[in-house]
Design a protein around this motif. Structure first.
Motif, PDB file in Angstrom:
ATOM      1  N   GLY A   9       0.768  -1.185  -0.553  1.00 43.94           N
ATOM      2  CA  GLY A   9      -0.328   0.265   0.263  1.00 43.94           C
ATOM      3  C   GLY A   9       0.917   1.206  -0.044  1.00 43.94           C
ATOM      4  O   GLY A   9       0.286   1.995  -0.278  1.00 43.94           O
ATOM      5  N   ASP A  10       1.911   1.127   0.749  1.00 37.82           N
ATOM      6  CA  ASP A  10       2.909   2.283   0.811  1.00 37.82           C
ATOM      7  C   ASP A  10       4.239   2.217   0.507  1.00 37.82           C
ATOM      8  O   ASP A  10       4.942   3.776   0.472  1.00 37.82           O
ATOM      9  N   VAL A  11       4.635   1.423  -0.017  1.00 43.32           N
ATOM     10  CA  VAL A  11       6.445   1.625  -0.415  1.00 43.32           C
ATOM     11  C   VAL A  11       6.236   1.616  -1.889  1.00 43.32           C
ATOM     12  O   VAL A  11       6.096   0.451  -2.572  1.00 43.32           O
ATOM     13  N   ALA A  12       7.517   2.375  -2.589  1.00 39.32           N
ATOM     14  CA  ALA A  12       7.371   2.153  -4.023  1.00 39.32           C
ATOM     15  C   ALA A  12       9.174   1.983  -3.545  1.00 39.32           C
ATOM     16  O   ALA A  12       9.819   2.444  -3.138  1.00 39.32           O
ATOM     17  N   VAL A  13       9.652   1.730  -4.495  1.00 38.32           N
ATOM     18  CA  VAL A  13      11.623   1.519  -4.834  1.00 38.32           C
ATOM     19  C   VAL A  13      12.509   1.541  -5.885  1.00 38.32           C
ATOM     20  O   VAL A  13      11.320   1.120  -7.293  1.00 38.32           O
ATOM     21  N   LEU A  14      12.644   2.449  -6.057  1.00 37.24           N
ATOM     22  CA  LEU A  14      13.031   3.279  -7.207  1.00 37.24           C
ATOM     23  C   LEU A  14      14.981   2.351  -7.580  1.00 37.24           C
ATOM     24  O   LEU A  14      15.826   2.030  -6.224  1.00 37.24           O
ATOM     25  N   VAL A  15      14.934   2.004  -8.454  1.00 40.87           N
ATOM     26  CA  VAL A  15      16.697   1.856  -8.804  1.00 40.87           C
ATOM     27  C   VAL A  15      16.896   1.794 -10.409  1.00 40.87           C
ATOM     28  O   VAL A  15      16.693   2.277 -10.696  1.00 40.87           O
ATOM     29  N   PRO A  16      17.929   3.336 -10.290  1.00 37.41           N
ATOM     30  CA  PRO A  16      18.984   3.420 -10.729  1.00 37.41           C
ATOM     31  C   PRO A  16      19.956   2.809 -11.542  1.00 37.41           C
ATOM     32  O   PRO A  16      20.968   1.840 -10.414  1.00 37.41           O
ATOM     33  N   ALA A  17      19.344   2.570 -13.109  1.00 36.12           N
ATOM     34  CA  ALA A  17      20.312   1.482 -13.364  1.00 36.12           C
ATOM     35  C   ALA A  17      20.854   1.653 -15.004  1.00 36.12           C
ATOM     36  O   ALA A  17      21.169   1.176 -15.790  1.00 36.12           O
ATOM     37  N   ALA A  18      21.085   3.236 -15.052  1.00 39.21           N
ATOM     38  CA  ALA A  18      21.687   4.114 -15.728  1.00 39.21           C
ATOM     39  C   ALA A  18      23.337   3.695 -16.139  1.00 39.21           C
ATOM     40  O   ALA A  18      23.431   4.104 -17.253  1.00 39.21           O
ATOM     41  N   GLY A  19      24.516   3.388 -14.734  1.00 39.63           N
ATOM     42  CA  GLY A  19      25.410   3.861 -15.027  1.00 39.63           C
ATOM     43  C   GLY A  19      26.155   2.300 -15.628  1.00 39.63           C
ATOM     44  O   GLY A  19      25.614   2.271 -16.103  1.00 39.63           O
ATOM     45  N   LEU A  20      27.640   3.126 -16.430  1.00 43.37           N
ATOM     46  CA  LEU A  20      28.271   2.619 -17.418  1.00 43.37           C
ATOM     47  C   LEU A  20      28.671   1.232 -16.125  1.00 43.37           C
ATOM     48  O   LEU A  20      29.383   0.038 -17.044  1.00 43.37           O
ATOM     49  N   GLY A  21      29.868   1.453 -15.169  1.00 40.04           N
ATOM     50  CA  GLY A  21      30.017   0.361 -13.969  1.00 40.04           C
ATOM     51  C   GLY A  21      31.726   0.301 -15.016  1.00 40.04           C
ATOM     52  O   GLY A  21      31.983  -0.348 -15.107  1.00 40.04           O
ATOM     53  N   VAL A  22      32.260   0.837 -15.422  1.00 37.12           N
ATOM     54  CA  VAL A  22      33.530   1.345 -15.721  1.00 37.12           C
ATOM     55  C   VAL A  22      34.224   0.181 -14.967  1.00 37.12           C
ATOM     56  O   VAL A  22      35.393  -0.258 -15.688  1.00 37.12           O
ATOM     57  N   ARG A  23      34.053  -0.067 -13.778  1.00 35.27           N
ATOM     58  CA  ARG A  23      35.299  -0.065 -12.647  1.00 35.27           C
ATOM     59  C   ARG A  23      35.170  -1.964 -12.679  1.00 35.27           C
ATOM     60  O   ARG A  23      35.638  -2.815 -12.675  1.00 35.27           O
ATOM     61  N   LEU A  24      34.148  -2.251 -13.062  1.00 36.79           N
ATOM     62  CA  LEU A  24      34.244  -3.715 -13.328  1.00 36.79           C
ATOM     63  C   LEU A  24      33.522  -4.443 -15.764  1.00 36.79           C
ATOM     64  O   LEU A  24      34.057  -5.836 -15.378  1.00 36.79           O
ATOM     65  N   GLY A  25      34.458  -3.286 -15.777  1.00 38.36           N
ATOM     66  CA  GLY A  25      35.477  -3.530 -17.265  1.00 38.36           C
ATOM     67  C   GLY A  25      34.839  -3.768 -18.113  1.00 38.36           C
ATOM     68  O   GLY A  25      33.736  -2.791 -17.874  1.00 38.36           O
ATOM     69  N   PRO A  26      35.167  -4.023 -19.483  1.00 42.90           N
ATOM     70  CA  PRO A  26      34.553  -3.272 -20.599  1.00 42.90           C
ATOM     71  C   PRO A  26      33.209  -4.403 -20.183  1.00 42.90           C
ATOM     72  O   PRO A  26      33.020  -5.314 -20.253  1.00 42.90           O
ATOM     73  N   GLY A  27      32.348  -3.514 -21.216  1.00 42.68           N
ATOM     74  CA  GLY A  27      31.341  -4.200 -21.215  1.00 42.68           C
ATOM     75  C   GLY A  27      29.754  -3.271 -21.423  1.00 42.68           C
ATOM     76  O   GLY A  27      29.864  -1.895 -21.775  1.00 42.68           O
ATOM     77  N   GLY A  28      28.531  -3.854 -21.586  1.00 41.90           N
ATOM     78  CA  GLY A  28      27.316  -2.887 -22.121  1.00 41.90           C
ATOM     79  C   GLY A  28      27.273  -1.968 -20.745  1.00 41.90           C
ATOM     80  O   GLY A  28      27.888  -1.965 -19.216  1.00 41.90           O
ATOM     81  N   PRO A  29      26.040  -1.533 -20.180  1.00 43.99           N
ATOM     82  CA  PRO A  29      25.857  -0.917 -19.165  1.00 43.99           C
ATOM     83  C   PRO A  29      26.031  -1.888 -17.587  1.00 43.99           C
ATOM     84  O   PRO A  29      25.767  -2.645 -17.768  1.00 43.99           O
ATOM     85  N   LYS A  30      26.505  -1.801 -16.405  1.00 39.41           N
ATOM     86  CA  LYS A  30      26.548  -1.783 -15.406  1.00 39.41           C
ATOM     87  C   LYS A  30      25.545  -3.239 -14.894  1.00 39.41           C
ATOM     88  O   LYS A  30      26.092  -4.638 -14.760  1.00 39.41           O
ATOM     89  N   ALA A  31      24.417  -2.735 -15.133  1.00 43.28           N
ATOM     90  CA  ALA A  31      23.118  -3.367 -14.488  1.00 43.28           C
ATOM     91  C   ALA A  31      22.624  -4.457 -15.574  1.00 43.28           C
ATOM     92  O   ALA A  31      22.139  -5.402 -15.221  1.00 43.28           O
ATOM     93  N   LEU A  32      22.804  -4.557 -16.546  1.00 39.42           N
ATOM     94  CA  LEU A  32      22.622  -6.076 -17.770  1.00 39.42           C
ATOM     95  C   LEU A  32      23.627  -6.224 -17.960  1.00 39.42           C
ATOM     96  O   LEU A  32      23.903  -7.458 -18.377  1.00 39.42           O
ATOM     97  N   ARG A  33      24.783  -6.470 -17.090  1.00 34.99           N
ATOM     98  CA  ARG A  33      26.210  -7.266 -17.252  1.00 34.99           C
ATOM     99  C   ARG A  33      25.464  -8.966 -16.005  1.00 34.99           C
ATOM    100  O   ARG A  33      24.989  -8.922 -15.417  1.00 34.99           O
TER     101      ARG A  33
END
Length: 232
Positions: A9-33
Motif C-alpha cells: 500500500g505505501d512502499v515504492a522502490v527506485l532502482v537507478p540502473a543507468a550507470g556504465l560501471g567502468v570499474r567492472l571492466g569492458p561491456g554494456g551498462p553495469k546493471a545489464l552485466r
C-alpha cells in the motif's frame, strides 16, 4: 524469497540502473552485466518484488528503456524510465514517476543484486515506524588509515564508530523529494543528501549478501553466494 503483501500500500522502490560501471571492466551498462546467466538488474528486481512492495521504478540507460522494459516483463511489474547522466539524476527521474499515494520510498542499487527481500522489508518497516530516513549498515572490519596526498599516513581512524552503508535506503517521500530539490552538488548517496537538510538518518543492520558488485572479483564472489543460496 517470500512476498510481503502488507507492504504494497505505501512502499515504492527506485532502482537507478543507468550507470556504465567502468570499474567492472569492458561491456554494456553495469546493471545489464550477467550473473549466472541473468542481468544484475533482473536479480535485483526479482528480490525487490519478493519483498511485496507496491511500486517498482527502474531508471534505465536512455538507449535501453524498451529493452529493459521487455527484460523485466516476466520478472515483475515495473515502470521503466530513462535515467540521467548521474545517479542523482536517475533517482530524481524515477521518483517523478511514482504515483502520489506511495509515501515510503526506497532507493536500491541494481548492483546489490543479491539483497535479501527481508532486508528490504526491514528498511521499509523502519520508515513506517517513524524514521524519516533509514540505511542498512555493516561494521567496518579493516583497519582504516587517513593518508595525505603525498601518500604519508596521517593517522588511524577509530573503526568502532564507522559503518559501511548498503541499500536499499528508505525515506519518507517528502524528505527524499526535499533533499533532491535542495541539492547543489552531485551526490552518490541519497542519505548524504538528507543529512545536509539536518535530518537524522537511522541505521539498521545490513546483510553480507547485499554486497555491491563493482569489480570483476565481486562477480566471482556473487556467483559463489548465489550458488550457495540455490544449494541450501
Amino acid at each position: 524469497m517470500t512476498a510481503r503483501p502488507d507492504l504494497r500500500g505505501d512502499v515504492a522502490v527506485l532502482v537507478p540502473a543507468a550507470g556504465l560501471g567502468v570499474r567492472l571492466g569492458p561491456g554494456g551498462p553495469k546493471a545489464l552485466r550477467l550473473l549466472s546467466g541473468e542481468p544484475l538488474l533482473v536479480h535485483a528486481v526479482r528480490r525487490v518484488a519478493a519483498a511485496g512492495v507496491g511500486c517498482v521504478v527502474v531508471a534505465a540507460p536512455p538507449s535501453e528503456v524498451e529493452a529493459v522494459r521487455e527484460l523485466l516483463s516476466g520478472v515483475a511489474t515495473a515502470t521503466v524510465v530513462a535515467g540521467g547522466a548521474t545517479r542523482q539524476h536517475s533517482v530524481s527521474a524515477a521518483l517523478a514517476a511514482v504515483p502520489a499515494n506511495f509515501e515510503i520510498i526506497l532507493v536500491h542499487d541494481a548492483a546489490r543484486a543479491l539483497t535479501p527481500p527481508s532486508l528490504i522489508v526491514e528498511v521499509a518497516e523502519a520508515v513506517r515506524g517513524g524514521h524519516d530516513a533509514v540505511i542498512p549498515v555493516l561494521p567496518v572490519v579493516d583497519t582504516i588509515k587517513e593518508v595525505s596526498a603525498s601518500g604519508a599516513v596521517v593517522g588511524t581512524v577509530d573503526r568502532s564508530v564507522l559503518r559501511a552503508v548498503q541499500t536499499p535506503q528508505g525515506f519518507r517521500r517528502r524528505v527524499l523529494a526535499a533533499a533532491h530539490a535542495a541539492a547543489v552538488d552531485e551526490h552518490t548517496d541519497d542519505a548524504g543528501m538528507v543529512e545536509k537538510l539536518g535530518i537524522t538518518v537511522h541505521c539498521v543492520p545490513g546483510d553480507e549478501a547485499a554486497m555491491k558488485i563493482t569489480r570483476p572479483v565481486d562477480l566471482v564472489i556473487a556467483e559463489a553466494l548465489l550458488a550457495r543460496t540455490l544449494a541450501s
